[in-house]
Enzyme design. Sequence first.
Site, PDB file in Angstrom:
ATOM      1  N   HIS A 191       0.832  -1.214   0.000  1.00  0.00           N
ATOM      2  CA  HIS A 191       0.000   0.000   0.000  1.00  0.00           C
ATOM      3  C   HIS A 191       0.866   1.263   0.000  1.00  0.00           C
ATOM      4  O   HIS A 191       1.253   1.789   1.048  1.00  0.00           O
ATOM      5  CB  HIS A 191      -0.937  -0.014   1.227  1.00  0.00           C
ATOM      6  CG  HIS A 191      -2.005   1.029   1.191  1.00  0.00           C
ATOM      7  ND1 HIS A 191      -3.338   0.740   1.370  1.00  0.00           N
ATOM      8  CD2 HIS A 191      -1.956   2.365   0.980  1.00  0.00           C
ATOM      9  CE1 HIS A 191      -4.060   1.852   1.285  1.00  0.00           C
ATOM     10  NE2 HIS A 191      -3.233   2.858   1.051  1.00  0.00           N
ATOM     11  N   HIS A 200       1.099   4.973  -2.300  1.00  0.00           N
ATOM     12  CA  HIS A 200       0.563   5.810  -3.388  1.00  0.00           C
ATOM     13  C   HIS A 200       1.712   6.408  -4.186  1.00  0.00           C
ATOM     14  O   HIS A 200       2.521   7.148  -3.643  1.00  0.00           O
ATOM     15  CB  HIS A 200      -0.320   6.924  -2.819  1.00  0.00           C
ATOM     16  CG  HIS A 200      -1.577   6.415  -2.196  1.00  0.00           C
ATOM     17  ND1 HIS A 200      -2.785   6.432  -2.854  1.00  0.00           N
ATOM     18  CD2 HIS A 200      -1.819   5.828  -0.994  1.00  0.00           C
ATOM     19  CE1 HIS A 200      -3.715   5.894  -2.065  1.00  0.00           C
ATOM     20  NE2 HIS A 200      -3.159   5.525  -0.938  1.00  0.00           N
ATOM     21  N   GLU A 232     -10.824   3.271   7.632  1.00  0.00           N
ATOM     22  CA  GLU A 232      -9.623   4.045   7.979  1.00  0.00           C
ATOM     23  C   GLU A 232      -9.950   5.098   9.036  1.00  0.00           C
ATOM     24  O   GLU A 232      -9.462   5.056  10.155  1.00  0.00           O
ATOM     25  CB  GLU A 232      -9.038   4.710   6.724  1.00  0.00           C
ATOM     26  CG  GLU A 232      -7.856   5.627   7.034  1.00  0.00           C
ATOM     27  CD  GLU A 232      -7.292   6.327   5.792  1.00  0.00           C
ATOM     28  OE1 GLU A 232      -7.902   6.197   4.713  1.00  0.00           O
ATOM     29  OE2 GLU A 232      -6.256   6.996   5.928  1.00  0.00           O
ATOM     30  N   ASP A 272       1.772   3.981   3.008  1.00  0.00           N
ATOM     31  CA  ASP A 272       0.706   4.819   2.454  1.00  0.00           C
ATOM     32  C   ASP A 272       1.268   5.940   1.561  1.00  0.00           C
ATOM     33  O   ASP A 272       1.263   5.808   0.350  1.00  0.00           O
ATOM     34  CB  ASP A 272      -0.174   5.385   3.578  1.00  0.00           C
ATOM     35  CG  ASP A 272      -1.602   5.661   3.123  1.00  0.00           C
ATOM     36  OD1 ASP A 272      -1.953   5.266   1.996  1.00  0.00           O
ATOM     37  OD2 ASP A 272      -2.376   6.251   3.908  1.00  0.00           O
ATOM     38  N   ASP A 273       1.745   7.023   2.179  1.00  0.00           N
ATOM     39  CA  ASP A 273       2.232   8.181   1.414  1.00  0.00           C
ATOM     40  C   ASP A 273       3.618   8.612   1.905  1.00  0.00           C
ATOM     41  O   ASP A 273       3.755   9.657   2.544  1.00  0.00           O
ATOM     42  CB  ASP A 273       1.275   9.374   1.604  1.00  0.00           C
ATOM     43  CG  ASP A 273      -0.171   9.014   1.331  1.00  0.00           C
ATOM     44  OD1 ASP A 273      -0.434   8.277   0.361  1.00  0.00           O
ATOM     45  OD2 ASP A 273      -1.040   9.481   2.085  1.00  0.00           O
TER      46      ASP A 273
HETATM   47 ZN   LIG Z   1      -3.927   4.848   0.947  1.00  0.00          ZN
END
Ligand SMILES: [Zn+2]
Length: 340
Positions: free
Chosen positions: A18, A20, A205, A286-287
């Site tokens: 996961h 981005h 989330e 994630d980011d």
């Molecule tokens: Zn995400």
Amino acid sequence: MSTLTEKQIKELPKVELHRHLELSVRAATIKELAPQIGIELPDEETFKNHFLITEKMNDLGSVLNKFLDTQKLLFSEEVLERVAYEACEDAFHEGIKILELRYAPTFVIQGHDHLNFQSIHNSFVKGMQRAEKDFPMAVGLVGIIQRILPVEEAERVTHFVIENKDTFVGLDLADNEEGFDSKPFSSFFDQAKKSGLGITVHSGEANLPKAPRYVKDAIDYLGADRIGHGVQIYRDPEIIEYVKQKQVTLELCPTSNYLTNAVPSTKEHPIVDLMNQGVKVTINTDDPGIFGIDLNHEYNLLVREHLFTQEQFELTNNIAAKESFISLEKKQKVWPRKIN
Ligand SMILES: [Zn+2]
């Protein structure tokens, strides 16, 4: 048992499911490109203020601006290819052998009228494939539908991803769940699944009253194989049972969950509790470009705050290797243990 050192953590073979792509831009690249979109970054402080989220978010507006400033940097095919290549290269140096990168074509394209979905995708694929030649790693791309956009846009993205299924491994649904139910997207995810794509859905989330229920919806209506986050199921034993029964994997992102207020602190993240209850969990960033972190940051945090052991990392990575949507043949080539 001795605690894992930073060096040992770095050397662990890892999987990330996961991450981005649009929000994984390397800091040095942001600094180089920012002046071209009119943002001068004379010092580290200005860079941080413009592009990084390092404290718990309280007002969404300023956060969105940081996302948008990063998005503005993705202004040419050349930049897109470079960003994809560098995202893979950085991940490889974190010890990641199997990597899934996801992006939303509808987000990347905003304000870049000279680009289209296909040219964006081709550029990302080019960068990714070049990295796979340079580094022994397996990379797969996941296309994202944004829930908050009109359903016609979702349809467009679905068709686009299916048309390019040779270079996509999965389909995802992202953005705020409140007021944007899963059900209207059901037929799109059904088509994607039938065409052989893996299904992952951002769900459970945010700390919303119905969050655990949204996870059940993502499984029931969208056929989710994996859930992006899903952290809120810890509040509902019935949903935990359901996720286990359906063999669904959670893509947990501790720092992200803390920064977005999904959990009060990283120390209070329920990852170990969920693991001990038999839920399939994986560890993700994630980011990384926006949070200023990498996967080793997350592993170090888990060792420090949750006393994670090498065995636990092997368990989460074995799960992630198995549940990755990348073909078994391709991922097994780069993974040191048998995937089964
Ligand atoms: Zn995400």
